[in-house]
Scaffold this motif. Structure first.
Motif, PDB file in Angstrom:
ATOM      1  N   LYS A  61      -9.478  -0.027  -9.755  1.00 62.56           N
ATOM      2  CA  LYS A  61      -8.028  -0.235  -9.878  1.00 62.56           C
ATOM      3  C   LYS A  61      -7.332   0.067  -8.543  1.00 62.56           C
ATOM      4  CE  LYS A  61      -4.101   0.740 -12.779  1.00 62.56           C
ATOM      5  NZ  LYS A  61      -3.375   1.727 -13.524  1.00 62.56           N
ATOM      6  N   VAL A  62      -6.519  -0.883  -8.074  1.00 66.75           N
ATOM      7  CA  VAL A  62      -5.856  -0.744  -6.776  1.00 66.75           C
ATOM      8  C   VAL A  62      -4.336  -0.815  -6.934  1.00 66.75           C
ATOM      9  CG1 VAL A  62      -5.606  -1.717  -4.442  1.00 66.75           C
ATOM     10  CG2 VAL A  62      -7.823  -1.844  -5.607  1.00 66.75           C
ATOM     11  N   VAL A  63      -3.621   0.129  -6.294  1.00 68.11           N
ATOM     12  CA  VAL A  63      -2.159   0.056  -6.181  1.00 68.11           C
ATOM     13  C   VAL A  63      -1.847  -0.187  -4.711  1.00 68.11           C
ATOM     14  CG1 VAL A  63       0.018   1.302  -6.390  1.00 68.11           C
ATOM     15  CG2 VAL A  63      -1.724   1.601  -8.107  1.00 68.11           C
ATOM     16  N   PHE A  64      -0.995  -1.166  -4.462  1.00 74.77           N
ATOM     17  CA  PHE A  64      -0.741  -1.633  -3.106  1.00 74.77           C
ATOM     18  C   PHE A  64       0.760  -1.524  -2.837  1.00 74.77           C
ATOM     19  CE2 PHE A  64      -1.004  -4.477   0.477  1.00 74.77           C
ATOM     20  CZ  PHE A  64      -2.348  -4.622   0.785  1.00 74.77           C
ATOM     21  N   VAL A  65       1.160  -0.698  -1.854  1.00 73.20           N
ATOM     22  CA  VAL A  65       2.584  -0.557  -1.519  1.00 73.20           C
ATOM     23  C   VAL A  65       2.837  -1.162  -0.143  1.00 73.20           C
ATOM     24  CG1 VAL A  65       4.540   1.028  -1.305  1.00 73.20           C
ATOM     25  CG2 VAL A  65       2.669   1.587  -2.860  1.00 73.20           C
ATOM     26  N   ASN A  66       3.636  -2.234  -0.122  1.00 69.42           N
ATOM     27  CA  ASN A  66       3.829  -2.994   1.122  1.00 69.42           C
ATOM     28  C   ASN A  66       4.710  -2.311   2.158  1.00 69.42           C
ATOM     29  OD1 ASN A  66       2.199  -5.226   0.877  1.00 69.42           O
ATOM     30  ND2 ASN A  66       3.649  -6.296  -0.437  1.00 69.42           N
ATOM     31  N   GLY A  67       5.528  -1.352   1.713  1.00 68.44           N
ATOM     32  CA  GLY A  67       6.419  -0.685   2.674  1.00 68.44           C
ATOM     33  C   GLY A  67       7.506  -1.611   3.190  1.00 68.44           C
ATOM     34  N   VAL A  68       7.943  -2.562   2.344  1.00 67.53           N
ATOM     35  CA  VAL A  68       9.033  -3.478   2.714  1.00 67.53           C
ATOM     36  C   VAL A  68      10.259  -3.084   1.895  1.00 67.53           C
ATOM     37  CG1 VAL A  68       9.802  -5.893   2.727  1.00 67.53           C
ATOM     38  CG2 VAL A  68       7.412  -5.341   3.245  1.00 67.53           C
TER      39      VAL A  68
END
Length: 351
Positions: free
Chosen positions: A226-233
């Motif tokens: 399971k992956v959580v991805f935070v783009n920082g936009v």
């Protein structure tokens, strides 16, 4: 009447803004009224965190990275007239802001023109040695010349041999009186149940942020966990996308970010100094991919890998297999160090 303190982080990625969050909270706790000053995503992040505080927009430095990391230093040099122009207009803006907003003190996180002779002014940096390859001596001297214009210089690290910033924050000689205030993080460690195998934390100027986002999404689509991805936009509204096993957020506010990092087994991110401080506070296992050509991040990643704390590699070299190295590394650990804000803020009690 509460004394108003201007808090002005540099808008270069989100790190300078996020490490000002504990300072703003401490100012509030000690009876001051913080006024936020920045531009771009840094300003918008702090406005979201502190919607009740007043804020002012400062002239932008407009710093971007070269598309090719090899040209990073050249790009900074060609940008330097633009940078000096921005610092000049920043100084003009500060003159007006101090007068019209009844400012009693200034805390500048790496904004070189944000100081005033009329009120006590503090400069925050972890870079007393400014790494720029064979011109390190020159970039350090120039930085030092700017810092001399401030009344105090605070370093978010410990003075001891075992520290987070290494030679960046611990030069052999430095002419300016400095105070080590301890690592700054907006987060607290929680004993949370692990819900995500990997969390990706992105930030930093373009175009390199997008390059890494594309690379990691492509690599992680073959990952079974399971992956959580935070783009920082930073955008007006938070958006959430599901791409297979990956949940992608454009940004997270501090409380959600704190919760999600605590609930994640491994963090993949840049090796910016604020990220290092945050992950140390939360005792996390991480994998670092420094921004190509950014000497400071490359130094921090290499140092932490050599200390057997965090594996790292270049953006180009990253593949999913690299995560197998994590088992051989200890992860980051925090320092039990509480900044003495009462003592630090006594500077602003001067009439």
């Amino acid at each position: 009447m509460k004394k108003r303190i201007l808090v002005a982080p540099l808008n270069w990625g989100l790190g300078h803004a996020t490490r000002c969050i504990p300072i703003i909270n401490a100012l509030l706790a000690h009876g001051f009224e913080p006024v936020i000053a920045s531009d771009g995503v840094a300003l918008s992040l702090l406005q979201k965190e502190f919607p009740r505080l007043s804020s002012v927009e400062l002239p932008s430095y407009n710093i971007t990275y070269a598309k090719n990391g090899k040209f990073f230093k050249l790009k900074l040099l060609t940008d330097s007239p633009k940078l000096l122009k921005a610092i000049k207009s920043e100084k003009r803006a500060i003159k007006q802001i101090v007068e019209h907003n009844h400012i009693s003190g200034i805390i500048s996180d790496n904004r070189l023109g944000v100081y005033s002779k009329k009120v006590p002014s503090v400069f925050i940096t972890h870079q007393l040695n400014v790494l720029s390859g064979n011109t390190t001596w020159l970039s350090t001297k120039i930085h030092e010349k700017f810092i001399k214009k401030f009344d105090a210089c605070w370093i978010p690290d410990v003075e001891a041999t075992i520290n987070l910033s290494g030679k960046l924050g611990h030069p052999d000689t430095f002419e300016i009186p400095t105070t080590y205030i301890g690592p700054l993080s907006r987060f607290e460690k929680q004993h949370a149940k692990i819900a995500n195998d990997i969390m990706v934390l992105l930030s930093g100027p373009e175009p390199q942020r997008t390059f890494l986002e594309t690379k990691l999404l492509s690599e992680l689509k073959n990952y079974s966990g399971k992956v959580v991805f935070v783009n920082g936009v930073m955008e007006k509204e938070q958006t959430i996308q599901i791409i297979g096993n990956i949940t992608v957020y454009n940004f997270m506010t501090s409380s959600l970010l704190e919760k999600t990092i605590n609930e994640s087994a491994v963090i993949i991110s840049r090796s910016g100094y604020t990220t290092v401080m945050d992950l140390a506070k939360l005792n996390k296992k991480a994998f670092f991919i420094p921004t190509p050509g950014q000497f400071e991040q490359e130094y921090l990643a290499t140092r932490l890998t050599e200390l057997n704390l965090v594996p790292s590699c270049s953006q180009q070299a990253f593949t999913l297999d690299k995560l197998n190295e994590l088992d051989d590394f200890n992860g980051l650990k925090s320092f039990d160090y509480e900044p003495d804000f009462k003592k630090l803020f006594s500077l602003f009690e001067r009439k």
